[in-house]
Motif scaffolding. Structure first.
Motif, PDB file in Angstrom:
ATOM      1  N   SER A  31     154.503  47.379  28.526  1.00 17.94           N
ATOM      2  CA  SER A  31     153.741  46.907  27.367  1.00 17.94           C
ATOM      3  C   SER A  31     154.432  47.223  26.043  1.00 17.94           C
ATOM      4  O   SER A  31     153.869  46.974  24.980  1.00 17.94           O
ATOM      5  N   TYR A  32     155.638  47.763  26.120  1.00 15.98           N
ATOM      6  CA  TYR A  32     156.312  48.252  24.929  1.00 15.98           C
ATOM      7  C   TYR A  32     157.584  47.469  24.621  1.00 15.98           C
ATOM      8  O   TYR A  32     158.358  47.130  25.511  1.00 15.98           O
ATOM      9  N   VAL A  33     157.792  47.229  23.337  1.00 16.11           N
ATOM     10  CA  VAL A  33     159.084  46.750  22.847  1.00 16.11           C
ATOM     11  C   VAL A  33     160.025  47.958  22.785  1.00 16.11           C
ATOM     12  O   VAL A  33     159.610  49.056  22.401  1.00 16.11           O
ATOM     13  N   VAL A  34     161.262  47.765  23.166  1.00 23.51           N
ATOM     14  CA  VAL A  34     162.240  48.856  23.155  1.00 23.51           C
ATOM     15  C   VAL A  34     163.443  48.481  22.304  1.00 23.51           C
ATOM     16  O   VAL A  34     163.926  47.347  22.363  1.00 23.51           O
ATOM     17  N   PHE A  47     169.965  49.927  13.579  1.00 21.89           N
ATOM     18  CA  PHE A  47     169.493  49.160  14.722  1.00 21.89           C
ATOM     19  C   PHE A  47     170.679  48.532  15.444  1.00 21.89           C
ATOM     20  O   PHE A  47     171.592  48.011  14.815  1.00 21.89           O
ATOM     21  N   VAL A  48     170.627  48.570  16.772  1.00 23.33           N
ATOM     22  CA  VAL A  48     171.681  47.975  17.594  1.00 23.33           C
ATOM     23  C   VAL A  48     171.161  46.753  18.356  1.00 23.33           C
ATOM     24  O   VAL A  48     171.750  45.680  18.300  1.00 23.33           O
ATOM     25  N   ALA A  49     170.047  46.930  19.060  1.00 17.96           N
ATOM     26  CA  ALA A  49     169.513  45.834  19.871  1.00 17.96           C
ATOM     27  C   ALA A  49     168.065  46.126  20.213  1.00 17.96           C
ATOM     28  O   ALA A  49     167.650  47.282  20.241  1.00 17.96           O
ATOM     29  N   GLY A  50     167.303  45.064  20.491  1.00 16.96           N
ATOM     30  CA  GLY A  50     165.908  45.230  20.878  1.00 16.96           C
ATOM     31  C   GLY A  50     165.538  44.225  21.943  1.00 16.96           C
ATOM     32  O   GLY A  50     166.185  43.174  22.094  1.00 16.96           O
ATOM     33  N   ILE A  51     164.489  44.552  22.686  1.00 15.29           N
ATOM     34  CA  ILE A  51     164.057  43.685  23.772  1.00 15.29           C
ATOM     35  C   ILE A  51     162.539  43.697  23.846  1.00 15.29           C
ATOM     36  O   ILE A  51     161.902  44.727  23.660  1.00 15.29           O
ATOM     37  N   SER A  52     161.973  42.524  24.103  1.00 17.93           N
ATOM     38  CA  SER A  52     160.523  42.411  24.194  1.00 17.93           C
ATOM     39  C   SER A  52     160.030  43.013  25.497  1.00 17.93           C
ATOM     40  O   SER A  52     160.798  43.311  26.403  1.00 17.93           O
ATOM     41  N   CYS A  96     167.265  55.476  22.189  1.00 20.87           N
ATOM     42  CA  CYS A  96     166.332  54.406  22.496  1.00 20.87           C
ATOM     43  C   CYS A  96     164.970  54.775  21.907  1.00 20.87           C
ATOM     44  O   CYS A  96     164.659  55.953  21.728  1.00 20.87           O
ATOM     45  N   ALA A  97     164.209  53.752  21.600  1.00 21.44           N
ATOM     46  CA  ALA A  97     162.912  53.942  20.967  1.00 21.44           C
ATOM     47  C   ALA A  97     161.955  52.883  21.479  1.00 21.44           C
ATOM     48  O   ALA A  97     162.380  51.793  21.861  1.00 21.44           O
ATOM     49  N   ALA A  98     160.678  53.201  21.457  1.00 24.89           N
ATOM     50  CA  ALA A  98     159.681  52.267  21.986  1.00 24.89           C
ATOM     51  C   ALA A  98     158.476  52.195  21.072  1.00 24.89           C
ATOM     52  O   ALA A  98     158.106  53.172  20.423  1.00 24.89           O
ATOM     53  N   LYS A  99     157.889  51.001  21.042  1.00 28.29           N
ATOM     54  CA  LYS A  99     156.647  50.827  20.310  1.00 28.29           C
ATOM     55  C   LYS A  99     155.790  49.832  21.061  1.00 28.29           C
ATOM     56  O   LYS A  99     156.299  48.879  21.668  1.00 28.29           O
ATOM     57  N   TYR A 100     154.496  50.035  20.978  1.00 30.83           N
ATOM     58  CA  TYR A 100     153.568  49.135  21.636  1.00 30.83           C
ATOM     59  C   TYR A 100     153.528  47.822  20.860  1.00 30.83           C
ATOM     60  O   TYR A 100     153.482  47.819  19.633  1.00 30.83           O
ATOM     61  N   GLY A 101     153.557  46.725  21.556  1.00 30.47           N
ATOM     62  CA  GLY A 101     153.430  45.457  20.863  1.00 30.47           C
ATOM     63  C   GLY A 101     154.360  44.393  21.394  1.00 30.47           C
ATOM     64  O   GLY A 101     155.006  44.569  22.434  1.00 30.47           O
ATOM     65  N   LEU A 102     154.443  43.276  20.657  1.00 29.65           N
ATOM     66  CA  LEU A 102     155.155  42.102  21.119  1.00 29.65           C
ATOM     67  C   LEU A 102     156.410  41.796  20.315  1.00 29.65           C
ATOM     68  O   LEU A 102     157.301  41.104  20.802  1.00 29.65           O
ATOM     69  N   VAL A 103     156.477  42.315  19.087  1.00 27.06           N
ATOM     70  CA  VAL A 103     157.522  41.879  18.165  1.00 27.06           C
ATOM     71  C   VAL A 103     158.646  42.904  18.086  1.00 27.06           C
ATOM     72  O   VAL A 103     158.407  44.090  17.868  1.00 27.06           O
ATOM     73  N   ILE A 104     159.874  42.427  18.241  1.00 34.85           N
ATOM     74  CA  ILE A 104     161.035  43.287  18.058  1.00 34.85           C
ATOM     75  C   ILE A 104     161.229  43.513  16.561  1.00 34.85           C
ATOM     76  O   ILE A 104     161.230  42.559  15.778  1.00 34.85           O
ATOM     77  N   TYR A 112     157.984  56.125  19.604  1.00 33.79           N
ATOM     78  CA  TYR A 112     158.548  57.078  20.554  1.00 33.79           C
ATOM     79  C   TYR A 112     160.073  56.996  20.535  1.00 33.79           C
ATOM     80  O   TYR A 112     160.637  55.899  20.491  1.00 33.79           O
ATOM     81  N   TRP A 113     160.709  58.170  20.605  1.00 31.63           N
ATOM     82  CA  TRP A 113     162.167  58.256  20.549  1.00 31.63           C
ATOM     83  C   TRP A 113     162.689  59.187  21.633  1.00 31.63           C
ATOM     84  O   TRP A 113     162.059  60.192  21.952  1.00 31.63           O
TER      85      TRP A 113
END
Length: 123
Positions: A31-34, A47-52, A96-104, A112-113
């Motif tokens: 459920s998290y974007v990373v 920022f390097v890269a993100g994924i839905s 790496c880091a994570a957040k709840y949601g849909l948008v990178i 979270y880190w």
């Protein structure tokens, strides 16, 4: 709560490759974007890269586009950063880091880190 642990860093020669892993535990990771970030000595975290959450959407910074690829395996609760054609300027601690949601997002507004893993590229 989500706990993140990075691994896979190390010393590599310019032109080489590494694959970083970000293993998650805790809440449903799918459920998290990373995002992957990096910080070189004396520089700001970037920022390097993100994924839905489903892996269908990815975004890579211009500085790594075509060389790095982010992917995820939700069954393994793991996100990867495949790094190829490494350059000395890629030397940094990678987080790496994570957040709840849909948008990178490309800012550091992730909840979270992980603790980071060192990548050193020699010339």
């Amino acid at each position: 709560q989500v706990q993140l642990v990075e691994s896979g860093g190390g010393l590599v020669q310019a032109g080489g490759s590494l694959r970083l892993s970000c293993a998650a535990s805790g809440r449903t990771f799918s459920s998290y974007v990373v995002g992957w970030f990096r910080q070189a000595p004396g520089k700001e975290r970037e920022f390097v890269a993100g994924i839905s959450w489903g892996g269908g959407n990815t975004y890579h910074a211009d500085s790594v586009k075509g060389r790095f690829t982010i992917s995820r395996d939700n069954a393994k609760n793991t996100v990867y950063l495949q790094m190829s054609s490494l350059k000395p300027e890629d030397t940094a601690v990678y987080y790496c880091a994570a957040k709840y949601g849909l948008v990178i997002i490309t800012t550091a507004d992730y909840r979270y880190w992980g603790q980071g893993t060192q990548v050193t590229v020699s010339s």
